[in-house]
Design a protein around this motif. Sequence first.
Motif, PDB file in Angstrom:
ATOM      1  N   LEU A 150       0.670  -1.262  -0.215  1.00 34.66           N
ATOM      2  CA  LEU A 150       0.101   0.067   0.113  1.00 34.66           C
ATOM      3  C   LEU A 150       0.965   1.142   0.132  1.00 34.66           C
ATOM      4  CD1 LEU A 150      -2.909  -0.676   2.515  1.00 34.66           C
ATOM      5  CD2 LEU A 150      -3.190  -0.072   0.113  1.00 34.66           C
ATOM      6  N   SER A 151       2.141   1.324   0.871  1.00 34.82           N
ATOM      7  CA  SER A 151       2.767   2.652   0.984  1.00 34.82           C
ATOM      8  C   SER A 151       1.943   3.613   1.695  1.00 34.82           C
ATOM      9  CB  SER A 151       3.487   2.888  -0.156  1.00 34.82           C
ATOM     10  OG  SER A 151       4.469   2.016  -0.955  1.00 34.82           O
ATOM     11  N   PRO A 152       1.225   3.467   2.610  1.00 31.90           N
ATOM     12  CA  PRO A 152       0.449   4.381   2.963  1.00 31.90           C
ATOM     13  C   PRO A 152       0.916   5.549   3.582  1.00 31.90           C
ATOM     14  CG  PRO A 152       0.526   2.319   4.499  1.00 31.90           C
ATOM     15  CD  PRO A 152       1.283   2.202   3.419  1.00 31.90           C
ATOM     16  N   ILE A 153       0.221   6.673   3.574  1.00 35.30           N
ATOM     17  CA  ILE A 153       0.467   7.804   4.032  1.00 35.30           C
ATOM     18  C   ILE A 153      -0.121   7.937   5.483  1.00 35.30           C
ATOM     19  CG2 ILE A 153       1.400   8.927   2.253  1.00 35.30           C
ATOM     20  CD1 ILE A 153      -1.217  10.550   2.219  1.00 35.30           C
ATOM     21  N   SER A 154      -1.287   7.242   5.414  1.00 35.14           N
ATOM     22  CA  SER A 154      -1.935   6.964   6.753  1.00 35.14           C
ATOM     23  C   SER A 154      -2.767   5.831   6.894  1.00 35.14           C
ATOM     24  CB  SER A 154      -3.190   8.030   6.733  1.00 35.14           C
ATOM     25  OG  SER A 154      -4.321   7.740   6.194  1.00 35.14           O
ATOM     26  N   PHE A 267       5.798  17.020   2.184  1.00 32.31           N
ATOM     27  CA  PHE A 267       5.638  15.700   3.014  1.00 32.31           C
ATOM     28  C   PHE A 267       6.929  14.828   3.183  1.00 32.31           C
ATOM     29  CE2 PHE A 267       4.847  11.127   3.108  1.00 32.31           C
ATOM     30  CZ  PHE A 267       4.075  11.047   4.277  1.00 32.31           C
ATOM     31  N   PHE A 268       7.346  14.433   4.458  1.00 30.90           N
ATOM     32  CA  PHE A 268       8.532  13.660   4.469  1.00 30.90           C
ATOM     33  C   PHE A 268       8.065  12.744   5.984  1.00 30.90           C
ATOM     34  CE2 PHE A 268      12.007  12.741   7.463  1.00 30.90           C
ATOM     35  CZ  PHE A 268      13.165  12.283   6.542  1.00 30.90           C
ATOM     36  N   ALA A 269       8.489  11.585   5.638  1.00 29.15           N
ATOM     37  CA  ALA A 269       8.491  10.344   6.714  1.00 29.15           C
ATOM     38  C   ALA A 269       9.538   9.496   6.576  1.00 29.15           C
ATOM     39  CB  ALA A 269       7.179   9.493   6.460  1.00 29.15           C
ATOM     40  N   GLY A 270      10.204   9.637   7.650  1.00 28.17           N
ATOM     41  CA  GLY A 270      11.465   8.844   8.031  1.00 28.17           C
ATOM     42  C   GLY A 270      11.465   7.911   9.296  1.00 28.17           C
ATOM     43  N   LYS A 290       7.772  12.448  10.925  1.00 28.64           N
ATOM     44  CA  LYS A 290       6.883  12.728   9.959  1.00 28.64           C
ATOM     45  C   LYS A 290       6.561  14.366  10.189  1.00 28.64           C
ATOM     46  CE  LYS A 290       3.665   9.840   8.481  1.00 28.64           C
ATOM     47  NZ  LYS A 290       2.422   9.063   8.480  1.00 28.64           N
ATOM     48  N   ARG A 291       6.704  14.822   8.799  1.00 32.48           N
ATOM     49  CA  ARG A 291       6.233  16.234   8.862  1.00 32.48           C
ATOM     50  C   ARG A 291       5.723  16.668   7.525  1.00 32.48           C
ATOM     51  NH1 ARG A 291       8.717  19.571   5.993  1.00 32.48           N
ATOM     52  NH2 ARG A 291       8.178  21.378   7.361  1.00 32.48           N
ATOM     53  N   ALA A 292       5.188  17.872   7.161  1.00 35.43           N
ATOM     54  CA  ALA A 292       4.658  18.264   6.138  1.00 35.43           C
ATOM     55  C   ALA A 292       4.450  19.818   6.228  1.00 35.43           C
ATOM     56  CB  ALA A 292       3.314  17.778   5.344  1.00 35.43           C
ATOM     57  N   ASP A 293       4.740  20.541   5.098  1.00 35.81           N
ATOM     58  CA  ASP A 293       4.385  22.191   4.979  1.00 35.81           C
ATOM     59  C   ASP A 293       2.962  22.322   5.054  1.00 35.81           C
ATOM     60  OD1 ASP A 293       7.024  22.764   5.404  1.00 35.81           O
ATOM     61  OD2 ASP A 293       7.354  22.496   3.081  1.00 35.81           O
ATOM     62  N   GLN A 294       2.308  21.679   3.993  1.00 32.09           N
ATOM     63  CA  GLN A 294       0.679  21.688   3.877  1.00 32.09           C
ATOM     64  C   GLN A 294       0.276  20.481   2.934  1.00 32.09           C
ATOM     65  OE1 GLN A 294      -1.074  25.299   2.924  1.00 32.09           O
ATOM     66  NE2 GLN A 294      -3.255  24.239   2.824  1.00 32.09           N
ATOM     67  N   VAL A 295      -0.134  19.368   3.626  1.00 29.85           N
ATOM     68  CA  VAL A 295      -1.108  18.556   2.759  1.00 29.85           C
ATOM     69  C   VAL A 295      -2.595  18.567   3.021  1.00 29.85           C
ATOM     70  CG1 VAL A 295      -0.985  15.819   2.333  1.00 29.85           C
ATOM     71  CG2 VAL A 295       1.035  17.115   2.808  1.00 29.85           C
ATOM     72  N   GLY A 296      -3.037  18.720   1.967  1.00 35.26           N
ATOM     73  CA  GLY A 296      -4.719  19.090   2.327  1.00 35.26           C
ATOM     74  C   GLY A 296      -4.663  20.427   3.044  1.00 35.26           C
ATOM     75  N   TYR A 297      -5.458  20.131   4.228  1.00 35.35           N
ATOM     76  CA  TYR A 297      -5.628  21.298   4.912  1.00 35.35           C
ATOM     77  C   TYR A 297      -4.384  21.532   6.102  1.00 35.35           C
ATOM     78  CZ  TYR A 297     -10.396  20.913   3.595  1.00 35.35           C
ATOM     79  OH  TYR A 297     -11.683  20.940   2.710  1.00 35.35           O
ATOM     80  N   VAL A 298      -3.534  20.640   6.351  1.00 33.12           N
ATOM     81  CA  VAL A 298      -2.674  20.801   7.244  1.00 33.12           C
ATOM     82  C   VAL A 298      -1.313  20.601   7.220  1.00 33.12           C
ATOM     83  CG1 VAL A 298      -4.390  19.906   8.965  1.00 33.12           C
ATOM     84  CG2 VAL A 298      -2.747  18.031   8.143  1.00 33.12           C
ATOM     85  N   GLY A 299      -0.646  21.357   8.127  1.00 33.09           N
ATOM     86  CA  GLY A 299       0.973  21.039   7.795  1.00 33.09           C
ATOM     87  C   GLY A 299       1.130  20.504   9.408  1.00 33.09           C
ATOM     88  N   THR A 303       6.811  13.321  15.908  1.00 32.69           N
ATOM     89  CA  THR A 303       8.100  12.447  16.586  1.00 32.69           C
ATOM     90  C   THR A 303       7.410  11.326  17.117  1.00 32.69           C
ATOM     91  OG1 THR A 303       9.498  14.271  16.526  1.00 32.69           O
ATOM     92  CG2 THR A 303      10.083  12.300  17.829  1.00 32.69           C
ATOM     93  N   ASP A 304       7.581  10.184  17.058  1.00 33.41           N
ATOM     94  CA  ASP A 304       7.217   8.936  17.669  1.00 33.41           C
ATOM     95  C   ASP A 304       8.129   7.939  17.831  1.00 33.41           C
ATOM     96  OD1 ASP A 304       5.317   6.869  18.581  1.00 33.41           O
ATOM     97  OD2 ASP A 304       4.066   6.732  16.358  1.00 33.41           O
ATOM     98  N   PHE A 305       8.299   7.809  19.065  1.00 32.91           N
ATOM     99  CA  PHE A 305       9.327   6.779  19.476  1.00 32.91           C
ATOM    100  C   PHE A 305       8.858   5.627  20.359  1.00 32.91           C
ATOM    101  CE2 PHE A 305      12.203   5.222  23.035  1.00 32.91           C
ATOM    102  CZ  PHE A 305      13.396   4.738  22.325  1.00 32.91           C
TER     103      PHE A 305
END
Length: 813
Positions: A150-154, A267-270, A290-299, A303-305
Amino acid sequence: MVFIKLTVRIIWILVFCHGILIEAYSNSDPNSGKTLVVSGKVSSVEGESVPYANIMILGTVKGTYTNPDGTFQIYDLAEGDYTIKVSAIGYKSFSKSVKITNGQISELDLAFEETGVEMPQFTVIADKDRIFSKVPGSVTYIDKNELRNLSPISGNEAIRRSPGVHVVDEEGIGMRVNIGIRGLDPDRSRSVMMMEDGVPIALAPYGEPEMYYTPAIDRMSGVEILKGSGQILYGPQTIGGVVNYITANPPQKEEGLVKIQGGDGGFFAGMVSYGNTFGNTGISVNLLKKRADQVGYVGFDITDFNTKLLFDINSKSSLGVKLGVYNEMSDATYIGLSQTMYDAGGQDFVRMAPDDILDVKRYSLSFSHKYQFSPKVRLNTIAYGYTTTRNWNRQDFSRNTTSNTPPSNWTGVTWGDVNVPNGAIFMRNSTGNRDRQFEVAGVEPRLEIDHNLFSKNNELIIGTRYLYEKAYEQRVNGTKVGVSSGNLVEDEVRTGQAFSAYAQNKLNISERFLLSAGVRLENFDYDRQINRRSFPGIGIRDTLLVANNSITEVIPGVGFNYKPTQLFSLFGGAHRGFAPPRVKDAISNLGEPYELEAEKSWNYELGFRTDIKNWIFLEFTGFMMNFSNQIISISESSGGQGTGLVNGGATTHRGVEGAIVMELSKLFGLQRNKIVYDFNTAIIDAEFSEDRFLGDVNISGNRTPYSPGFFFNSAITFESQSGFGARLLGNYVASQFTDEINSVLPIPNGETGQIDSYFLLDAMVNYNVSKWNSTFNLTVKNLTDERYMVSRRPQGIRLGLPRMVTAGFEFRF
């Protein structure tokens, strides 16, 4: 009864068709004319056959599952040396070398040397064979391979791969999961029991079961979804179903992964993960950014550990420890487009309130312990605690009226059409800070006993759970845009203590027939302490209003699984649906308990699963949910004013859901390529089923809000022996109503009116370079750049994600 009879007839028709298919394909076996090169049998260390073990020929697309008796066959391999990898749930994977010479058949007797060490955690689906032959109900298991394809973004993209599950992308990218199962309102997944590794993850599982925090799908190894009677083991919500995210356990040997994904909108996810086992101690560490300047409505910036430790104490005892830290900062907002803005176009994803900020922090710690008294008696215990802070700074606004007079604290910014009453938005120079903190702690011991009641094989599960939750809520009104300080206007504390007890027994009446019966007891004591609020005609005052209430419910459930052949499973069940009301809705702002009953329903289902010739899988389920009183929340997230309930009265949800998976490459005898087609769908009729008037309108027979009558998800996946893979995925959702009177025409502010149907296409391509242990991928979401509406709430129209292109790289070591 009419629905049950109709479902039974349909199932028997399909059973009949199943028989015809078997007969037809027994005379046109897809393996006919092919050369058998490898055959054998897979057994456990005790010598028992292992059905549905996964057999893979590394470096090729060849692979198969073992048959119910543990045997397997592989066809058409060129001469040469190969490595076979064998894996199965509950066992350590191993590899075996095989040489193909002069067309001779290689006979292999493969045996797992020992059982794999698993984290002592709760899972929804204990036995994940291909037809779930030991599960008395409808289930879906989304595995790691599917997540990779799928390579999902969500996580929404993965969860909607389950039939009967409708998922709404609230802000385009799906950062907060909104799941509606079998016609239930998807808002904040309130009607679904949400877990990660068997631990509840909602803000407050009883008093505020809302998903403002959603586990990142990037770090998951699978997702389990259970919709049948077996969900009574996992309350308190037993209405819609159970969704359990599964994280990877510490591996037996050193493994690591580096994954990077980038795309439109910054958009970036590492992600970096590492795992190993040192002696009797296993460790798994995962860091996601994960971060984004603006994807859809949001930036956003996330950080998830997470880390897992597994201690194999001795042959009878193991201990697991899991730690999680999550930090999110996003410019999420509730304000959406007015109908005038939507009709005009050109401002679909404009930031109307650019200073809105949502800050979510979550810290979690859990311990899981497994002790085996004997091979037939096992005790699993989970203890957990987590705290979630959800602070949301949102700019105030007001809509224009016929007078078209801006508010006194207007910023000068207006959106929409001021010539249409209620069609424009005046942005105000003030802020509402909605600060909330939640504390949850629980312990749950579960005893599993294999016994021989009635001289039959039985499995008895007995468990209890104590859960404590506390919520602190404040509202601070700021006198300027974007400020986090100001006047404290609301201050309260909500506390709840819950005790649960449950028992379920699975009786193997015969090798073919499994009967499951169980009961769950839920008791929830809660109170609401109001320290400061605004009183009508008086204003804001400090006070000390305390009220409490208690709910007790007995939740029975029964289910069965009948397997007339090794490749066909018929299942069904009935159980009580239960969900407690939110504490802030069950006790008024004046500290008066409404004494609301819990939301209750009777849920029924009947269906089958079948695996024909190991190349086609079918699943079909008919269901009905009868609510005596469906409670519809009017929280701000669901488009209301934030307090109180809509008493929906009696409602009925009935329908059918199904899935088909066809491995076409096996059917057509393809040797170097693998082609799989899958299709899952649901047809649902969710309606108000008794007289109830809103003004002069009787809503009996109307559809419930946000319940599409039809939707499907389908994909065709290609994989070549050279390493190239591709997938084309389609998702269709039929039209929906957004209010109880089923308004078709929209109102100017955009909050009610019909949502039109939509169809989306996603495309993915990837290339696996075996010698580099690497995979490259390119994904296009919403390939046709469809403009579509997903919701008219919380406060206006929300559109789905426009075309989005991402590219990524994964390195394994």
